[in-house]
Motif scaffolding. Structure first.
Motif, PDB file in Angstrom:
ATOM      1  N   THR A  87       0.845  -1.193   0.000  1.00 41.27           N
ATOM      2  CA  THR A  87       0.000   0.000   0.000  1.00 41.27           C
ATOM      3  C   THR A  87       0.880   1.243   0.000  1.00 41.27           C
ATOM      4  OG1 THR A  87      -0.126   0.015   2.412  1.00 41.27           O
ATOM      5  CG2 THR A  87      -1.863  -1.180   1.231  1.00 41.27           C
TER       6      THR A  87
ATOM      7  N   GLN B  76      -3.723   3.003   0.225  1.00 39.81           N
ATOM      8  CA  GLN B  76      -4.286   2.599  -1.047  1.00 39.81           C
ATOM      9  C   GLN B  76      -3.380   1.551  -1.690  1.00 39.81           C
ATOM     10  OE1 GLN B  76      -7.259   3.637  -2.378  1.00 39.81           O
ATOM     11  NE2 GLN B  76      -7.535   4.638  -0.389  1.00 39.81           N
TER      12      GLN B  76
ATOM     13  N   ARG C 169      -6.740   6.815  -6.958  1.00 36.06           N
ATOM     14  CA  ARG C 169      -7.568   5.665  -7.268  1.00 36.06           C
ATOM     15  C   ARG C 169      -9.002   6.124  -7.444  1.00 36.06           C
ATOM     16  NH1 ARG C 169      -6.757   0.518  -7.520  1.00 36.06           N
ATOM     17  NH2 ARG C 169      -4.650   0.747  -6.714  1.00 36.06           N
TER      18      ARG C 169
ATOM     19  N   ASN D 106     -11.710   0.681  -9.634  1.00 31.53           N
ATOM     20  CA  ASN D 106     -10.410   0.246  -9.102  1.00 31.53           C
ATOM     21  C   ASN D 106      -9.258   0.551 -10.051  1.00 31.53           C
ATOM     22  OD1 ASN D 106      -9.026  -0.822  -6.923  1.00 31.53           O
ATOM     23  ND2 ASN D 106      -8.833  -2.831  -7.886  1.00 31.53           N
TER      24      ASN D 106
END
Length: 856
Positions: free
Chosen positions: A50, A55, A447, A451
């Motif tokens: 991440t 994210q 993002r 997705n």
């Protein structure tokens, strides 16, 4: 045989067979249990990656290495959820490495994997610190990484690679022809993607460096000041503009953490004639200094070079067979790290040069050649600031280009079937200025729904260029083989006055790299351009993709399509102010006038259609040349030592500025300049990169290409060294068309600090045109039937480094060019009235040169 005995034998055979089956079953059962036991001992590592905002990071390259980091065991790429998995791992201790563009590399040591378990590990990548990005981080050439996107460099040449290669002059542009698709034309200019040098872009540290007047490359930068050179033939990122050919991007070298200096090539190469020493042939000492001024805060890099070279021209006799080049180069760079979020870079360069007897050859002896002098100055300030987890780059640059061209005297310029005499016809002085302000923001990854990960980049570019030119031309005479005058051209200098022209260019762009999946990314962008000199607004959309079809990520398919618009060199807008010409043609007696016409210079915005009326001329007419390029590429990492790339490229250009002598319906004549020319380039390329021992790189490439277009381009007649005789335009092979080219080069490190660097090239010969006694073209120009013989050259540099003391070293090198002494003619008797018509001559023979460097 007794039946009872037969029954006994049958029972014994069945018993033996059962025993064999039981033994086999036991062995197989033991093997399965052993395999099951082994599988039970293997493990699996599930990695979650991440960013600082939790994210998922897709497309991160993950690798498990041995604990000592000497060997990579297994690799993986994170998927859409930021997951990467390693299976069938043996118990032990590993080192984990995670790399993703835009983030700081992550290395975790002592990652313990236990037997028969599934280990889950979460890591977080932080944005790369700005201090580590003082220089631009470029995508590796032949990259098989999806994160590099659709635009990758065709060749990425590092300074350490270039400095060991057998290059005649240790300057940046002498190394560019090592790139597939880049070739040096018969006039010495660079052609990228089948385009003229003026149609390509030169970018130094992010700002444009082309000559505003001609569009040509004018940077006399030594290799010692260069960190790396990149060549793009199909850049689909819209931050690049002002070209229809290719892009050459130069990134200069910053100062290091410790003080370092080098003195290179300070011993001259002597000239020997008839076994006797006759002066100095070449001397090119170069001094480089770099290091910290304030530790961890302020760094400097300084280079200074002086070159004097007397280059012999084959086909002529000493001492009238040499050109002379004398140049200097001074380049300074200062890098200031204000804090981890803010850095600044200042560069200052001064590049004077003086060339004597330019374009010297058998047909143009010394008295007919021109001299050339330039005084170029440039300075730029680049500011990098980390803003909202992104990077804001602001650049301001100022450049001054001064050039002067003149002949050896004021005599007429005479043309004969066997050569030229008199003095070069044109004299010009030019002063050009360029000011650029470039602003670009690289946003942090975002993002969005479905997705998808977006990497946005947007910015604008403002450029002001101006040029001030003085141009005069002397009479030109064309003589037949018997000495009679066939044609005389007298230029109208009566109303000649300084020509001044300026242009403002505004452009803006927005680029989005979408990571749809871990193995698929798209580059989408739109560029807006407004060149006030044309009062024309252009939109340049571009799109590209990168796709890894297999899970191992070692195969990548790339492609794209884009629209590109060229810059308009200021000389083109000055065309109407150049002196007109009175052309007088004579009969075979050389005295009786056959025809006399006055040709003025006219810029028009109409196609060559009938009826043509010169009264419709418009000094502000014309269009910006436009190019459409698309390509499809396959790259495969065959092994850790071999990478292959196959690429097909198609390029089509229109609205190129072309000259032509024309007559309107009223009988008025003019040299007409129209933006109506066309050109096409197609190329199929195969390239292999070999990684040898000690990480040496060796490249082998083959290019099958075709470059065709209109031949009367503006620079051929009104460039720095123009031609006075303008005939009808034709569409044919371009002068640098090379259908077949095989190239191999690289460096090989041997024991005892010895380095060998060969360059091997084989290619089709350049095309040429036939002429008659009155200097008119015979048949189709640059036909496939009129080409030079195939070119072959093997160049080699062998060097050895000696460590004299703990701090000082010495490097000795020997360079050899055309080792095989292959017949590579530079001239041909192309005039059908020449008694030696069709003969090739003036081949470059085998030569040697040495260098002596001191390393600190």
């Amino acid at each position: 045989m007794n039946p009872s005995f037969k029954m006994l034998l049958t029972i014994l055979r069945l018993s033996s067979l059962l025993n064999v089956l039981m033994i086999a079953s036991l062995i197989a059962n033991g093997t399965v249990q052993q395999k099951a036991s082994m599988l039970a001992q293997t493990s699996r590592l599930i990695l979650t990656i991440t960013d600082e905002r939790d994210q998922p990071v897709i497309g991160a390259r993950c690798a498990l290495l041995t604990a000592d980091e000497r060997r990579t065991l297994v690799e993986a790429v994170s998927d859409d959820q930021g997951h990467a998995s390693f299976t069938d791992l043996k118990p032990g201790v590993y080192t984990l490495r995670v790399v993703r563009e835009g983030f700081a590399p992550l290395v975790l040591k002592e990652v313990a994997i236990e037997s028969a378990t599934e280990t889950s590990l979460s890591v977080s990548l932080s944005i790369a610190p700005l201090a580590a990005n003082v220089t631009v981080n470029a995508s590796n050439t032949l990259s098989t990484e999806i994160e590099a996107g659709a635009t990758i460099t065709n060749t990425l040449m590092k300074r350490e690679e270039l400095r060991f290669l057998p290059i005649s002059a240790q300057r940046v542009f002498d190394a560019l022809p090592l790139t597939p698709g880049v070739i040096r034309s018969p006039k010495g200019e660079l052609s990228i993607k089948g385009a003229q040098e003026s149609q390509s872009a030169l970018i130094v540290n992010g700002v444009h460096a082309n000559d505003p007047a001609t569009g040509n490359f004018r940077l006399n930068l030594p290799l010692d000041s260069v960190e790396e050179v990149q060549v793009f033939q199909h850049p689909y990122t819209v931050e690049y503009g002002r070209f229809i050919g290719g892009i050459t991007q130069v990134i200069t070298k910053r100062g290091g953490e410790s003080f370092h200096w080098e003195l290179n090539d300070f011993l001259p190469d002597f000239r020997f004639k008839g076994g006797k020493l006759v002066g100095v042939a070449e001397d090119a000492p170069r001094l480089t200094l770099n290091g910290p001024i304030i530790k961890d805060k302020l760094f400097f890099a300084q280079s200074a070079s002086y070159t004097i070279a007397k280059n012999p021209v084959r086909g002529l006799t000493f001492p009238d067979n040499e050109t002379k080049i004398e140049s200097q180069s001074y380049f300074s760079q200062f890098d200031l790290i204000i804090n981890s979020k803010h850095t600044q870079t200042i560069t200052i360069g001064y590049f004077p040069e003086h060339d004597q007897f330019l374009t010297l050859n058998f047909f143009r002896p010394r008295p007919v050649t021109p001299n050339y002098k330039q005084r170029d100055f440039s300075t730029a300030l680049r500011d990098n600031y980390a803003l909202f987890n992104g990077l804001l780059e602001s650049t301001v640059s100022y450049k001054r280009f001064n050039a002067e061209v003149w002949g050896q005297g004021q005599a007429d310029h005479d043309f004969f079937p066997i050569g030229e005499s008199g003095n070069y016809f044109a004299q010009q002085k030019r002063h050009a200025l360029s000011f650029e302000f470039f602003e670009v923001y690289q946003a942090p990854p975002l993002r969005r729904p479905w997705n998808t990960l977006h990497e946005l980049k947007f910015g604008f570019d403002f450029i002001r260029v101006s040029a001030h030119t003085d141009y005069h031309a002397n009479p030109v005479n064309i003589f037949r083989g018997d000495g009679t005058l066939a044609e005389r051209i007298v230029f109208d200098n009566r109303h000649a006055k300084p020509i001044s022209v300026a242009n403002y260019e505004y452009s803006g762009f927005i680029q989005d790299r979408l990571h749809l999946r871990a193995n698929l990314s798209l580059d989408l962008g739109l560029r807006y351009e407004n060149q006030r000199i044309n009062v024309q607004t252009n939109l340049a959309p571009r799109a590209g993709f990168a796709w890894a079809p297999f899970k191992d990520g070692k195969t990548v398919v790339r492609g794209g399509i884009g629209v590109f618009f060229d810059k308009v060199p200021l000389n083109i807008r000055s065309f109407s102010f150049y002196p007109g010409r009175l052309v007088t043609r004579y009969t075979t007696d050389g005295h009786t006038i056959l025809d006399r016409r006055y040709y003025r210079n006219v810029l028009v915005n109409t196609k060559p259609i009938e009826p043509f009326d010169l009264r419709r001329r418009d000094p502000d007419a014309g269009f910006v040349p436009e190019n459409l390029t698309w390509n499809l590429e396959l790259a495969r990492q065959v092994s850790t030592r071999l990478l292959l790339r196959i690429n097909y490229l198609h390029s089509a250009t229109e609205s190129i500025y072309i000259l032509n002598p024309e007559t309107d319906f009223r009988g008025q004549t003019a040299i007409v300049l129209r933006s109506a020319g066309e050109a096409q380039y197609r190329a199929f390329e195969i390239m292999a990169r070999f990684k040898l021992r000690r990480n040496d790189l060796f490249y082998v490439s083959y290019v099958r290409s075709r470059a065709r277009g209109d031949l009367n381009d503006f620079n051929s007649y009104f460039g720095d060294v123009g031609a006075p005789i303008i005939r009808q335009n034709q569409y044919s092979n371009l002068p640098f068309d090379v259908p077949h080219r095989l190239l191999a080069w690289g460096t090989l490190s041997l024991p005892h600090r010895i380095t060998i660097a060969p360059i091997i090239e084989w290619r089709t010969g350049f095309p040429y045109s036939r002429l008659d006694a009155e200097q008119r073209f015979v048949g189709l120009r640059n036909n496939d039937t009129t080409r030079f013989p195939p070119f072959f050259s093997l160049d080699l540099e062998a060097a050895k480094t000696f460590q004299v003391t703990r701090r000082y070293g010495v490097r000795l090198a020997l360079r050899s060019f055309n080792i095989t002494n292959h017949f590579n003619p530079q001239n041909v008797h192309a005039n059908i009235a020449d008694p030696r018509f069709g003969t090739f001559f003036a081949s470059s023979s085998r030569t040697f040169a040495g260098s002596f460097d001191i390393l600190f």
